[in-house]
Design a protein around this motif. Structure first.
Motif, mmCIF file in Angstrom:
data_model
loop_
_atom_site.group_PDB
_atom_site.id
_atom_site.type_symbol
_atom_site.label_atom_id
_atom_site.label_comp_id
_atom_site.label_asym_id
_atom_site.label_seq_id
_atom_site.Cartn_x
_atom_site.Cartn_y
_atom_site.Cartn_z
ATOM 1 N N ASP A 100 0.813 -1.220 0.000
ATOM 2 C CA ASP A 100 0.000 0.000 0.000
ATOM 3 C C ASP A 100 0.849 1.273 0.000
ATOM 4 O O ASP A 100 0.333 2.384 0.062
ATOM 5 N N GLY A 101 2.193 1.128 -0.045
ATOM 6 C CA GLY A 101 3.088 2.279 -0.100
ATOM 7 C C GLY A 101 3.514 2.822 1.247
ATOM 8 O O GLY A 101 4.245 3.805 1.312
ATOM 9 N N HIS A 102 3.101 2.193 2.336
ATOM 10 C CA HIS A 102 3.481 2.631 3.681
ATOM 11 C C HIS A 102 4.599 1.744 4.220
ATOM 12 O O HIS A 102 4.660 0.555 3.915
ATOM 13 N N TRP A 103 5.451 2.331 5.060
ATOM 14 C CA TRP A 103 6.513 1.565 5.710
ATOM 15 C C TRP A 103 5.934 0.864 6.924
ATOM 16 O O TRP A 103 5.233 1.474 7.721
ATOM 17 N N ARG A 104 6.228 -0.440 7.061
ATOM 18 C CA ARG A 104 5.750 -1.247 8.181
ATOM 19 C C ARG A 104 6.963 -1.768 8.951
ATOM 20 O O ARG A 104 7.850 -2.397 8.376
ATOM 21 N N THR A 105 7.008 -1.498 10.255
ATOM 22 C CA THR A 105 8.126 -1.937 11.092
ATOM 23 C C THR A 105 8.094 -3.459 11.264
ATOM 24 O O THR A 105 7.037 -4.038 11.510
ATOM 25 N N LEU A 106 9.252 -4.072 11.136
ATOM 26 C CA LEU A 106 9.379 -5.515 11.302
ATOM 27 C C LEU A 106 10.031 -5.832 12.645
ATOM 28 O O LEU A 106 11.015 -5.193 13.022
ATOM 29 N N PRO A 107 9.524 -6.820 13.363
ATOM 30 C CA PRO A 107 10.202 -7.237 14.597
ATOM 31 C C PRO A 107 11.493 -7.971 14.238
ATOM 32 O O PRO A 107 11.570 -8.652 13.220
ATOM 33 N N LEU A 108 12.502 -7.810 15.072
ATOM 34 C CA LEU A 108 13.791 -8.454 14.830
ATOM 35 C C LEU A 108 14.069 -9.502 15.888
ATOM 36 O O LEU A 108 13.855 -9.272 17.073
ATOM 37 N N GLY A 109 14.561 -10.645 15.439
ATOM 38 C CA GLY A 109 15.051 -11.655 16.357
ATOM 39 C C GLY A 109 16.507 -11.347 16.664
ATOM 40 O O GLY A 109 17.146 -10.532 15.994
ATOM 41 N N ASN A 110 17.050 -12.001 17.679
ATOM 42 C CA ASN A 110 18.422 -11.723 18.107
ATOM 43 C C ASN A 110 19.064 -13.029 18.540
ATOM 44 O O ASN A 110 18.532 -13.744 19.380
ATOM 45 N N GLN A 111 20.221 -13.327 17.933
ATOM 46 C CA GLN A 111 20.947 -14.526 18.334
ATOM 47 C C GLN A 111 22.446 -14.268 18.192
ATOM 48 O O GLN A 111 22.922 -13.965 17.094
ATOM 49 N N THR A 112 23.172 -14.348 19.265
ATOM 50 C CA THR A 112 24.624 -14.204 19.309
ATOM 51 C C THR A 112 25.103 -12.976 18.539
ATOM 52 O O THR A 112 25.998 -13.055 17.707
ATOM 53 N N GLY A 113 24.468 -11.843 18.775
ATOM 54 C CA GLY A 113 24.904 -10.612 18.147
ATOM 55 C C GLY A 113 24.400 -10.386 16.740
ATOM 56 O O GLY A 113 24.729 -9.391 16.108
ATOM 57 N N THR A 114 23.587 -11.295 16.224
ATOM 58 C CA THR A 114 23.009 -11.127 14.894
ATOM 59 C C THR A 114 21.532 -10.818 15.034
ATOM 60 O O THR A 114 20.800 -11.554 15.694
ATOM 61 N N LEU A 115 21.106 -9.725 14.424
ATOM 62 C CA LEU A 115 19.684 -9.393 14.364
ATOM 63 C C LEU A 115 19.159 -9.931 13.040
ATOM 64 O O LEU A 115 19.868 -9.918 12.035
ATOM 65 N N TYR A 116 17.909 -10.381 13.021
ATOM 66 C CA TYR A 116 17.386 -10.967 11.793
ATOM 67 C C TYR A 116 15.872 -10.847 11.728
ATOM 68 O O TYR A 116 15.197 -10.783 12.752
ATOM 69 N N THR A 117 15.358 -10.834 10.494
ATOM 70 C CA THR A 117 13.913 -10.890 10.290
ATOM 71 C C THR A 117 13.521 -12.356 10.223
ATOM 72 O O THR A 117 14.288 -13.201 9.770
ATOM 73 N N ARG A 118 12.360 -12.663 10.686
ATOM 74 C CA ARG A 118 11.883 -14.044 10.725
ATOM 75 C C ARG A 118 11.472 -14.517 9.327
ATOM 76 O O ARG A 118 10.928 -13.750 8.545
ATOM 77 N N LEU A 119 11.725 -15.779 9.040
ATOM 78 C CA LEU A 119 11.449 -16.319 7.719
ATOM 79 C C LEU A 119 9.984 -16.691 7.503
ATOM 80 O O LEU A 119 9.416 -16.413 6.457
ATOM 81 N N VAL A 120 9.372 -17.348 8.485
ATOM 82 C CA VAL A 120 8.027 -17.890 8.284
ATOM 83 C C VAL A 120 7.018 -16.820 7.869
ATOM 84 O O VAL A 120 6.294 -17.017 6.895
ATOM 85 N N PRO A 121 6.942 -15.660 8.536
ATOM 86 C CA PRO A 121 5.962 -14.666 8.086
ATOM 87 C C PRO A 121 6.282 -14.089 6.704
ATOM 88 O O PRO A 121 5.400 -13.558 6.050
ATOM 89 N N ALA A 122 7.527 -14.218 6.258
ATOM 90 C CA ALA A 122 7.918 -13.645 4.974
ATOM 91 C C ALA A 122 7.743 -14.612 3.808
ATOM 92 O O ALA A 122 7.930 -14.237 2.660
ATOM 93 N N LYS A 123 7.395 -15.874 4.099
ATOM 94 C CA LYS A 123 7.264 -16.884 3.045
ATOM 95 C C LYS A 123 6.205 -16.479 2.021
ATOM 96 O O LYS A 123 5.120 -16.023 2.385
ATOM 97 N N LEU A 124 6.538 -16.678 0.759
ATOM 98 C CA LEU A 124 5.572 -16.445 -0.305
ATOM 99 C C LEU A 124 5.908 -17.326 -1.489
ATOM 100 O O LEU A 124 7.017 -17.837 -1.613
ATOM 101 N N VAL A 125 4.930 -17.522 -2.354
ATOM 102 C CA VAL A 125 5.135 -18.313 -3.559
ATOM 103 C C VAL A 125 5.485 -17.348 -4.681
ATOM 104 O O VAL A 125 4.713 -16.440 -4.993
ATOM 105 N N LEU A 126 6.658 -17.553 -5.264
ATOM 106 C CA LEU A 126 7.108 -16.738 -6.389
ATOM 107 C C LEU A 126 6.888 -17.561 -7.649
ATOM 108 O O LEU A 126 7.468 -18.628 -7.819
ATOM 109 N N HIS A 127 6.026 -17.070 -8.518
ATOM 110 C CA HIS A 127 5.671 -17.802 -9.739
ATOM 111 C C HIS A 127 6.872 -17.888 -10.677
ATOM 112 O O HIS A 127 7.784 -17.063 -10.618
ATOM 113 N N GLY A 128 6.859 -18.884 -11.549
ATOM 114 C CA GLY A 128 7.932 -19.076 -12.509
ATOM 115 C C GLY A 128 8.142 -17.839 -13.370
ATOM 116 O O GLY A 128 7.174 -17.199 -13.786
ATOM 117 N N HIS A 129 9.399 -17.504 -13.587
ATOM 118 C CA HIS A 129 9.819 -16.358 -14.407
ATOM 119 C C HIS A 129 9.341 -15.015 -13.848
ATOM 120 O O HIS A 129 9.208 -14.062 -14.590
#
Length: 158
Positions: A100-129
């Motif tokens: 919709d053109g708006h910025w949405r804040t993402l929660p960050l995980g933290n493990q041994t000094g590495t911050l990361y975005t979670r994979l499961v909520p970001a999963k999507l099906v990317l069609h061929g080509h």
């Protein structure tokens, strides 16, 4: 033996409810099971962490060159310096540009000094080509170490 007549509405409702799990399982939303780990990652170019209150735009682009659909998940890692001080989620704000053109804040995980975005909520099906284009905005909040690395990548699932 005593018999009881069941109203038709109850029978119709029971039949509809019994059909729901079949419909949910048969829908083509995601090709993998929710708990299945990625089979590999496509590492994208990294960049240095901006200084205090600095902001950086991160583009995650991945093309599915196959003719079949592929389940993918974009991910952003923020690596702390090798010997610390380690970053905390409160030191960084990561946002994604929503459809919709708006910025949405993402929660960050933290493990041994590495911050990361979670994979499961970001999963999507990317069609061929087709090409995945995600835009993120990272802002350093307060006093964060001047060293660190932003490492975007794309998880690929079987």
């Amino acid at each position: 033996m005593r018999t009881r007549k069941i109203p038709r509405r109850s029978l119709a409702l029971a039949a509809a409810l019994a059909a729901l799990p079949t419909v949910a399982v048969a829908s083509p939303a995601v090709a993998t099971t929710p708990g299945a780990p990625p089979v590999r990652f496509v590492e994208l170019p990294s960049s240095p962490l901006p200084s205090d209150h600095g902001q950086r735009t991160i583009n995650v682009t991945y093309r599915n060159d196959s003719s079949t659909d592929r389940t993918v998940a974009p991910q952003v890692l923020v690596e702390s310096p090798a010997n610390g001080p380690f970053l905390s989620p409160s030191s960084i704000r990561l946002e994604v540009l929503a459809p919709d053109g708006h910025w949405r804040t993402l929660p960050l995980g933290n493990q041994t000094g590495t911050l990361y975005t979670r994979l499961v909520p970001a999963k999507l099906v990317l069609h061929g080509h087709h090409t995945l284009n995600e835009q993120y905005r990272l802002t350093v909040i307060g006093r964060a170490p001047a060293q660190g690395t932003i490492e975007p990548r794309v998880a690929l699932y079987a």
